[in-house]
Each structure stands twice: as structure tokens, then as C-alpha cells.
Design a protein around this motif. Sequence first.
Motif, PDB file in Angstrom:
ATOM      1  N   PHE A 192       0.868  -1.184   0.000  1.00 55.16           N
ATOM      2  CA  PHE A 192       0.000   0.000   0.000  1.00 55.16           C
ATOM      3  C   PHE A 192       0.898   1.225   0.000  1.00 55.16           C
ATOM      4  O   PHE A 192       1.710   1.388   0.909  1.00 55.16           O
ATOM      5  CB  PHE A 192      -0.900   0.038   1.239  1.00 55.16           C
ATOM      6  CG  PHE A 192      -2.017  -0.957   1.214  1.00 55.16           C
ATOM      7  CD1 PHE A 192      -3.058  -0.847   0.298  1.00 55.16           C
ATOM      8  CD2 PHE A 192      -2.029  -2.016   2.114  1.00 55.16           C
ATOM      9  CE1 PHE A 192      -4.101  -1.764   0.288  1.00 55.16           C
ATOM     10  CE2 PHE A 192      -3.073  -2.936   2.108  1.00 55.16           C
ATOM     11  CZ  PHE A 192      -4.101  -2.811   1.191  1.00 55.16           C
ATOM     12  N   ASN A 193       0.761   2.073  -0.971  1.00 62.94           N
ATOM     13  CA  ASN A 193       1.562   3.305  -1.071  1.00 62.94           C
ATOM     14  C   ASN A 193       3.043   3.025  -0.845  1.00 62.94           C
ATOM     15  O   ASN A 193       3.698   3.698  -0.061  1.00 62.94           O
ATOM     16  CB  ASN A 193       1.092   4.353  -0.056  1.00 62.94           C
ATOM     17  CG  ASN A 193      -0.415   4.412   0.047  1.00 62.94           C
ATOM     18  OD1 ASN A 193      -1.103   4.402  -0.969  1.00 62.94           O
ATOM     19  ND2 ASN A 193      -0.931   4.444   1.271  1.00 62.94           N
ATOM     20  N   GLN A 251       4.434   0.766   0.752  1.00 59.58           N
ATOM     21  CA  GLN A 251       4.773   0.037   1.972  1.00 59.58           C
ATOM     22  C   GLN A 251       4.345  -1.430   1.817  1.00 59.58           C
ATOM     23  O   GLN A 251       3.168  -1.727   1.611  1.00 59.58           O
ATOM     24  CB  GLN A 251       4.051   0.670   3.169  1.00 59.58           C
ATOM     25  CG  GLN A 251       4.378   0.018   4.495  1.00 59.58           C
ATOM     26  CD  GLN A 251       3.218   0.078   5.473  1.00 59.58           C
ATOM     27  OE1 GLN A 251       2.213   0.753   5.235  1.00 59.58           O
ATOM     28  NE2 GLN A 251       3.338  -0.654   6.567  1.00 59.58           N
ATOM     29  N   VAL A 268       3.075  -4.935   2.471  1.00 57.21           N
ATOM     30  CA  VAL A 268       2.180  -5.498   3.479  1.00 57.21           C
ATOM     31  C   VAL A 268       2.155  -7.026   3.398  1.00 57.21           C
ATOM     32  O   VAL A 268       2.113  -7.716   4.411  1.00 57.21           O
ATOM     33  CB  VAL A 268       0.757  -4.922   3.324  1.00 57.21           C
ATOM     34  CG1 VAL A 268      -0.208  -5.609   4.262  1.00 57.21           C
ATOM     35  CG2 VAL A 268       0.772  -3.425   3.601  1.00 57.21           C
ATOM     36  N   PRO A 278       0.396 -10.302  14.916  1.00 63.01           N
ATOM     37  CA  PRO A 278       0.142  -9.000  15.523  1.00 63.01           C
ATOM     38  C   PRO A 278      -0.682  -8.103  14.607  1.00 63.01           C
ATOM     39  O   PRO A 278      -0.778  -8.350  13.407  1.00 63.01           O
ATOM     40  CB  PRO A 278       1.538  -8.403  15.749  1.00 63.01           C
ATOM     41  CG  PRO A 278       2.509  -9.319  15.123  1.00 63.01           C
ATOM     42  CD  PRO A 278       1.809 -10.545  14.668  1.00 63.01           C
ATOM     43  N   SER A 279      -1.260  -7.082  15.174  1.00 63.45           N
ATOM     44  CA  SER A 279      -2.040  -6.120  14.409  1.00 63.45           C
ATOM     45  C   SER A 279      -1.146  -5.440  13.375  1.00 63.45           C
ATOM     46  O   SER A 279      -0.015  -5.072  13.671  1.00 63.45           O
ATOM     47  CB  SER A 279      -2.626  -5.112  15.389  1.00 63.45           C
ATOM     48  OG  SER A 279      -3.093  -3.997  14.685  1.00 63.45           O
ATOM     49  N   GLY A 280      -1.652  -5.318  12.168  1.00 58.89           N
ATOM     50  CA  GLY A 280      -0.884  -4.676  11.104  1.00 58.89           C
ATOM     51  C   GLY A 280       0.072  -5.607  10.379  1.00 58.89           C
ATOM     52  O   GLY A 280       0.841  -5.176   9.522  1.00 58.89           O
ATOM     53  N   SER A 281       0.028  -6.910  10.703  1.00 56.73           N
ATOM     54  CA  SER A 281       0.993  -7.839  10.101  1.00 56.73           C
ATOM     55  C   SER A 281       0.567  -8.289   8.709  1.00 56.73           C
ATOM     56  O   SER A 281       1.328  -8.940   8.002  1.00 56.73           O
ATOM     57  CB  SER A 281       1.177  -9.060  11.005  1.00 56.73           C
ATOM     58  OG  SER A 281      -0.074  -9.684  11.221  1.00 56.73           O
ATOM     59  N   GLY A 282      -0.665  -7.962   8.297  1.00 57.46           N
ATOM     60  CA  GLY A 282      -1.095  -8.310   6.938  1.00 57.46           C
ATOM     61  C   GLY A 282      -2.118  -9.433   6.880  1.00 57.46           C
ATOM     62  O   GLY A 282      -2.444  -9.925   5.790  1.00 57.46           O
ATOM     63  N   LYS A 283      -2.690  -9.831   8.024  1.00 60.21           N
ATOM     64  CA  LYS A 283      -3.653 -10.938   8.039  1.00 60.21           C
ATOM     65  C   LYS A 283      -4.896 -10.616   7.214  1.00 60.21           C
ATOM     66  O   LYS A 283      -5.309 -11.403   6.361  1.00 60.21           O
ATOM     67  CB  LYS A 283      -4.077 -11.258   9.486  1.00 60.21           C
ATOM     68  CG  LYS A 283      -2.932 -11.536  10.429  1.00 60.21           C
ATOM     69  CD  LYS A 283      -3.407 -11.821  11.843  1.00 60.21           C
ATOM     70  CE  LYS A 283      -4.162 -10.678  12.525  1.00 60.21           C
ATOM     71  NZ  LYS A 283      -3.323  -9.487  12.803  1.00 60.21           N
ATOM     72  N   SER A 284      -5.485  -9.460   7.485  1.00 63.48           N
ATOM     73  CA  SER A 284      -6.691  -9.083   6.727  1.00 63.48           C
ATOM     74  C   SER A 284      -6.364  -8.954   5.253  1.00 63.48           C
ATOM     75  O   SER A 284      -7.125  -9.413   4.396  1.00 63.48           O
ATOM     76  CB  SER A 284      -7.247  -7.753   7.227  1.00 63.48           C
ATOM     77  OG  SER A 284      -7.662  -7.879   8.557  1.00 63.48           O
ATOM     78  N   THR A 285      -5.257  -8.319   4.964  1.00 62.19           N
ATOM     79  CA  THR A 285      -4.890  -8.121   3.563  1.00 62.19           C
ATOM     80  C   THR A 285      -4.752  -9.465   2.848  1.00 62.19           C
ATOM     81  O   THR A 285      -5.215  -9.618   1.718  1.00 62.19           O
ATOM     82  CB  THR A 285      -3.581  -7.317   3.480  1.00 62.19           C
ATOM     83  OG1 THR A 285      -3.746  -6.104   4.204  1.00 62.19           O
ATOM     84  CG2 THR A 285      -3.232  -7.006   2.045  1.00 62.19           C
ATOM     85  N   GLU A 312      -8.995  -7.007  -2.113  1.00 62.14           N
ATOM     86  CA  GLU A 312      -7.784  -6.255  -2.443  1.00 62.14           C
ATOM     87  C   GLU A 312      -7.149  -6.912  -3.653  1.00 62.14           C
ATOM     88  O   GLU A 312      -7.212  -8.134  -3.790  1.00 62.14           O
ATOM     89  CB  GLU A 312      -6.743  -6.285  -1.322  1.00 62.14           C
ATOM     90  CG  GLU A 312      -7.051  -5.599  -0.029  1.00 62.14           C
ATOM     91  CD  GLU A 312      -7.370  -4.130  -0.079  1.00 62.14           C
ATOM     92  OE1 GLU A 312      -7.131  -3.466  -1.112  1.00 62.14           O
ATOM     93  OE2 GLU A 312      -7.895  -3.644   0.929  1.00 62.14           O
TER      94      GLU A 312
HETATM   95  N1  LIG Z   1      -6.599   0.010   2.084  1.00 63.65           N
HETATM   96  C1  LIG Z   1      -5.418   0.258   2.670  1.00 63.65           C
HETATM   97  N2  LIG Z   1      -4.722   1.354   2.325  1.00 63.65           N
HETATM   98  C2  LIG Z   1      -3.521   1.612   2.905  1.00 63.65           C
HETATM   99  N3  LIG Z   1      -2.941   0.843   3.823  1.00 63.65           N
HETATM  100  C3  LIG Z   1      -3.582  -0.279   4.219  1.00 63.65           C
HETATM  101  C4  LIG Z   1      -4.858  -0.618   3.646  1.00 63.65           C
HETATM  102  N4  LIG Z   1      -5.276  -1.777   4.213  1.00 63.65           N
HETATM  103  C5  LIG Z   1      -4.298  -2.138   5.077  1.00 63.65           C
HETATM  104  N5  LIG Z   1      -3.290  -1.244   5.075  1.00 63.65           N
HETATM  105  C6  LIG Z   1      -2.071  -1.320   5.873  1.00 63.65           C
HETATM  106  O1  LIG Z   1      -1.508  -2.581   5.666  1.00 63.65           O
HETATM  107  C7  LIG Z   1      -0.970  -3.101   6.864  1.00 63.65           C
HETATM  108  C8  LIG Z   1      -1.565  -4.456   7.147  1.00 63.65           C
HETATM  109  O2  LIG Z   1      -2.945  -4.295   7.412  1.00 63.65           O
HETATM  110  P1  LIG Z   1      -3.889  -5.516   7.722  1.00 63.65           P
HETATM  111  O3  LIG Z   1      -3.761  -6.531   6.658  1.00 63.65           O
HETATM  112  O4  LIG Z   1      -5.225  -4.952   7.960  1.00 63.65           O
HETATM  113  O5  LIG Z   1      -3.280  -6.069   9.060  1.00 63.65           O
HETATM  114  P2  LIG Z   1      -3.916  -7.027  10.150  1.00 63.65           P
HETATM  115  O6  LIG Z   1      -5.226  -7.523   9.634  1.00 63.65           O
HETATM  116  O7  LIG Z   1      -2.922  -8.115  10.332  1.00 63.65           O
HETATM  117  O8  LIG Z   1      -4.058  -6.213  11.374  1.00 63.65           O
HETATM  118  C9  LIG Z   1      -1.260  -2.081   7.948  1.00 63.65           C
HETATM  119  O9  LIG Z   1      -0.098  -1.292   8.105  1.00 63.65           O
HETATM  120  C10 LIG Z   1      -2.369  -1.250   7.355  1.00 63.65           C
HETATM  121  O10 LIG Z   1      -2.296   0.067   7.820  1.00 63.65           O
END
Ligand SMILES: Nc1ncnc2c1ncn2[C@@H]1O[C@H](COP(=O)(O)OP(=O)(O)O)[C@@H](O)[C@H]1O
Lengths: 245, 222
Positions: A13-14, A16, A18, A37-44, A53
Motif C-alpha cells: 500500500f503506497n 509500503q 504489506v 500482531p495487528s498490522g501484520s497483513g492478516k486481513s490483507t 484487495e
Molecule cells: N486500504 C489500505 N490502504 C492503505 N494501507 C492499508 C490498507 N489496508 C491495510 N493497510 C495497511 O496494511 C498493513 C496491514 O494491514 P492488515 O492486513 O489490515 O493487518 P492485520 O489484519 O494483520 O491487522 C497495515 O499497516 C495497514 O495500515
Amino acid sequence: MALLELRNLHKAFNGQTVLDGIDLQVQQGEIVVVLGPSGSGKSTMLRCINYLETPDKGTITISDQSVDAESAGKKEILALRRKTSFVFQNYALFKNKTALGNITEALTTVHGIPEQKARKKAMTILEDVGLADRHDAWPSALSGGQQQRVGIGRAMALDANLMLFDEPTSALDPEKVHEVLDLMKKLARQKRTMMVVTHEIPFAREVADRIIFIDGGKIVEMGTPEEILDNPQDPRTRDFLRQVL
Amino acid sequence: MTELDLSFATDLLLQLVGVLPVTLGMSFLAMALALVLAIFFAIVQIFRIPGLNGFTQLYISFFRGTPLLVQLFLFYYGLPQMFPSMTAISAFQATILGLGLHFAAYMAELIRGAILGVDRSQMEAALSVGMDRLTAMRRIILPQAARIAVPGLMNSFIDLLKSTSLAFTLGVAEIMAKTQLEAASSFRFLESYLVLALVYWVVIMIMTWGQKYTERRLEEAY
Ligand SMILES: Nc1ncnc2c1ncn2[C@@H]1O[C@H](COP(=O)(O)OP(=O)(O)O)[C@@H](O)[C@H]1O
Ligand SMILES: [Mg+2]
């Protein structure tokens, strides 16, 4: 052959990073819990699997449908997406549909099932999730736990090959968590293939066939619940478990 | 000060009620046209559909940037000179076209805002159950956007209905034209325009009740 195969999945993302090269296979009927951990990329990762995505690089294969991120067409993406169902952290029920309507919607508009039949199926599912009596309630009239059970019902109705759960209990009041976890355990017993992002460690121990630990967009470690929870090898896994347990 | 001539007023009122269908007909037809176009333009802008997007922006800019009366004259008197086939267009039709195109520009912005006001997760949920974007729009997003847009659209409609009075300049025999005629021949300007104002007012009050009812219906789910 694996039901789901991710190969070298990348997403930034931008600028960075993920997801930093995810390789993973999930077998038919397997229940995989994703920790990290939070922000590790699980949701992504989960959202890339059904293309909510768009990954930058890598391939996603679900049974016979393969999609290469660098050459993905609209049709392939739709076909891939229809092999999965998704349960959202914030439920994301259709606000303009009742509990029943949330479940019948895709049956009629996507799968072309006649209204009557769709309603019948949806009622069976509402019974499964324990909400038959609330079938004509609007989402706004349901508690968080009830909404999430409808959300799971909506996903169940699709009979997709793979069910994806993104922290399905994180938004719930603590006393409502168990009603959703109980329902998910029921699905697990039915041997549906599931990938579940959660912080509910006892649930992971009880239900998971395999646990994956993700950090910094990479799979750090994976194994059985005993291996990961009782005997983690990587210091990052140990740190994480110390914090959540 | 002379007294109000009530029998003249009642007489005119009855005449205006008889002509009201022309005003209402223009209003509803123009509104239907405006709605269809506005939804189309809103979707073009949201999906940034190549080619159409630039045109839509130009369109909106033009119709917001020039007076309605000028647009009506352009349609009725101007265009037939360029396209002789348009000479057949009646003043009634030209008004509907002019009002429809004009209000579409305002309503497109309103609808666009309403669509963007629907929570992002609703589109994601729709996609996740296998809908394509268009189906998701039609079944999930637009119905929710409608709830957000209805108050604004009702205002547009009220504005549009009042703007049909401009049609008299093209020679449409609607309530404004009728009143002018009666006023000029009787010199009873006060009664005439009071009655006319009253007719507009009552019609719009009825619309407003309808709006409240629709809004309550749309709120039921929320
Ligand atoms: N749509 C988005 N635009 C920009 N950054 C994103 C977006 N979605 C997630 N991120 C960034 O990607 C990283 C991983 O996010 P995410 O997959 O949601 O983590 P998790 O689910 O493990 O907490 C985080 O730093 C988050 O800020
Ligand atoms: Mg997350």
C-alpha cells in the motif's frame, strides 16, 4: 491437490510492503487459523484471496480456478471470488435487507435460485444459526452477535469451497463472543474448509487443524495448534503469544 | 385600496385547477428524465468511465453555469435552426427536455454524494457474495443511497415544479400562462397572482407530506 494455493503473494500500500511473498496451501476440509500482531497483513491476505484487495504479484488458485495477479481478468476474478465466502469483522450486513433478505440476496441475484426456494434455504440456515424467529428483523434491530450470526449464515448459504473469516468476534461485546464461536465450531464439525483470522487462542487450539503465524507480511511459522501454541520456535511467535495469552 | 374580488378569484382558481395537469405533467416527466440521467451521470463519475467521464463533467458544468431560461430558449428556438428535424418539438416537449437536462446536472451531484455516502463495506459485502459491481449497485448501494438522497431530490423536485412557470415564455398553456392571460384582461393582478401562488403552494405542501411519508418508509430499516 490443495483446495487453495497461494504462491508468492505480494501486496504493497503506497509503497509500503504489506504482503511479502506468501506461499500457502490449504487442503479440502482443513481449518486454518491465522494469528499475528495487528498490522501484520492478516486481513490483507484474506482480502487478496477473494480479490477485495488486488494483489500486486503472485498467483491464487482455488480448486480449478487460477488467477495470476499480473494478468488477472474481470471474469477470472469473479469466478475466483465465487469460490469463497467472507465473514467481516464489522458484519457488513446489507442494511437495506432483513436478516432473511441478507441470506437470500445472493441466492437469487447471483445463483438464479427462485425466490421461494431461496427463502426456504435461508430459513433453514437461520434455524442453524438460531435466528429463525428474527428472520424479518432489520440489521439495525439485531445485536452484534446476532448480526454476525446472520453474516455467517449469509456466507454459509453460498456453499463456497472456502469460507474466510476476518476477526469475526473482534467487534463483539465479550459476552456475545461465545455465541459466534459456537456457531463456527459447528461449521468446523461439518468439515467446511475455513480460514479464520482471530485472536481467540482457545478457539484456535480446539478447532484448528493448523495454525499460521504471520508477521511483517510473511508466514513466520506454521504447524499444529500444539506445535505453535505450546512449542513456538520463532521468537516473534513467542513474543506474540506471551502478549495475547 | 379596492376590495379583493372573491368571485373572480374562485373562478380563476377553478380554471387553474383545470390547467394544473399541464404543470404537473411537465414536472413529473421532466423529473423522470432528470432522475434517469442523474443516476447515469453519477455512476459514470463514480466509476470514472473513460470517455463518458469528461463529457459528464462538461455537461454538469454547462447546465449549472448557465441560466435555465437561457437553456430553454436555446432548446426551443436555437436548436431547431441547427437541426431542422427539431422544429417538430412542441413547447411542452422542449420544456420537459430543458428542465430534465438542467435538473439532471444538479441531481447528479446529489446522487453521487449519496452513493459515496454509503458505507464502503456494503460494496465489499456485495462483491464477497459474488455480485458484479453493477448488480451490487442496483441491489445494495442505490437503495441505500436513495435514503440519503431523497430529501435533496425532493427539494430538486420542488424547485423543478416551480421552474415549470418559465414554460409560459415558450407559450405553454400552463398555470402561469393562464394566470397572466386572465390578469392582463381583467387588470386584477393581485387576485390573479395570489391565487396562482396559492396553487403552487398547496401543490408543494402536498408533495412535502409525500416526502415525509417516503422518508419514514425509507427509515424503517435503519
Ligand atoms: N486500504 C489500505 N490502504 C492503505 N494501507 C492499508 C490498507 N489496508 C491495510 N493497510 C495497511 O496494511 C498493513 C496491514 O494491514 P492488515 O492486513 O489490515 O493487518 P492485520 O489484519 O494483520 O491487522 C497495515 O499497516 C495497514 O495500515
Ligand atoms: Mg485485520
